[in-house]
Design a protein around this motif. Structure first.
Motif, short mmCIF file in Angstrom:
data_model
loop_
_atom_site.label_atom_id
_atom_site.label_comp_id
_atom_site.label_asym_id
_atom_site.label_seq_id
_atom_site.Cartn_x
_atom_site.Cartn_y
_atom_site.Cartn_z
N ASP A 65 0.77 -1.30 -0.09
CA ASP A 65 -0.16 0.08 0.02
C ASP A 65 0.66 1.05 -0.09
O ASP A 65 0.34 2.35 -0.06
CB ASP A 65 -1.17 0.09 1.19
N ARG A 105 -7.66 5.56 -2.14
CA ARG A 105 -6.49 4.71 -2.71
C ARG A 105 -6.97 4.74 -4.16
O ARG A 105 -8.15 4.79 -4.68
CB ARG A 105 -6.61 3.32 -2.15
N GLU A 157 0.48 -0.20 -4.57
CA GLU A 157 -0.29 0.97 -4.93
C GLU A 157 0.25 2.04 -5.84
O GLU A 157 -0.43 2.61 -6.64
CB GLU A 157 -0.64 1.72 -3.37
#
Length: 211
Positions: free
Chosen positions: A110, A145, A169
């Motif tokens: 992430d 996100r 990500e």
């Protein structure tokens, strides 16, 4: 980690964190939903593209049952948890109407870039402005996100699936940025073309200097 999960193949891509409403009406999926809700266990939604169950999908949980109908059909609200990869589909599960799959869960990173996310969001809003679409994200920009943005970026089903199996990500944001940088000039040209078509056949004041 490898385990068995019930599967509910659909012609959509679901992302982790996404809330998805489903109307469940087929007997096999009514059984799946009733069992998963009762036992508090998740199930998988693999993406179906061109009538093929694809390798990747998203594990989801039933957040709540909104309505149960007299015939057993259900309206359920689900929440995406994490991406899985199918190792083997089990088409016949003992004493079950639904199919299942042996899956594992790829590592998903992430780590993000505030600058890159802001660039993607600016491009998405520019696209929405061109299309005269009004969209609001449910959380503040700094909490968004790539998964939260993807369905708002004009991706095709195949492109949404491609993004599903990017496991960093930064990669996902770069994917969205490249897509938007390609699409926005095309949309702007279409808008200019539309304006030219509107002018055709109308009286216009035209002049050329020095003649």
């Amino acid at each position: 980690m490898t385990n068995f999960i019930p599967i509910f193949p659909l012609g959509i891509v679901v992302y982790p964190g996404e809330m998805l409403n489903l109307h469940v009406f087929e007997p096999r999926y009514k059984q799946l939903a009733e069992e998963c809700f009762r036992e508090g266990k998740p199930f998988g939604i693999p993406a179906v593209i061109d009538q093929k169950v694809n390798e990747y999908g998203t594990l989801v949980e039933i957040a709540r049952v909104e309505k149960t109908y007299d015939n057993g059909e259900m309206d359920v609200r689900t929440r995406g948890i994490k991406v899985f990869r199918i190792l083997e589909i089990i088409r016949e599960v003992p004493e079950k109407l639904y199919a299942g799959a042996i899956v594992n869960y790829p590592d998903n990173h992430d780590r993000t870039s505030d600058t890159l996310r802001e660039q993607v969001l600016a491009a998405v809003r520019e696209l929405h402005h061109i299309l005269q679409v009004s969209k609001q994200f449910p959380v503040e920009d700094h909490r968004l996100r790539a998964y939260d943005i993807a369905h708002h970026a004009g991706l095709s089903l195949e492109e949404e699936y491609e993004m599903l199996h990017l496991f960093q990500e930064m990669q996902r944001l770069e994917y969205l940025k490249r897509h938007l940088n390609k699409v926005i000039p095309l949309m702007m040209e279409m808008e200019r073309l539309k304006d030219r078509v509107k002018l055709n056949g109308h009286f216009r004041d035209l002049s050329v200097d020095n003649f």
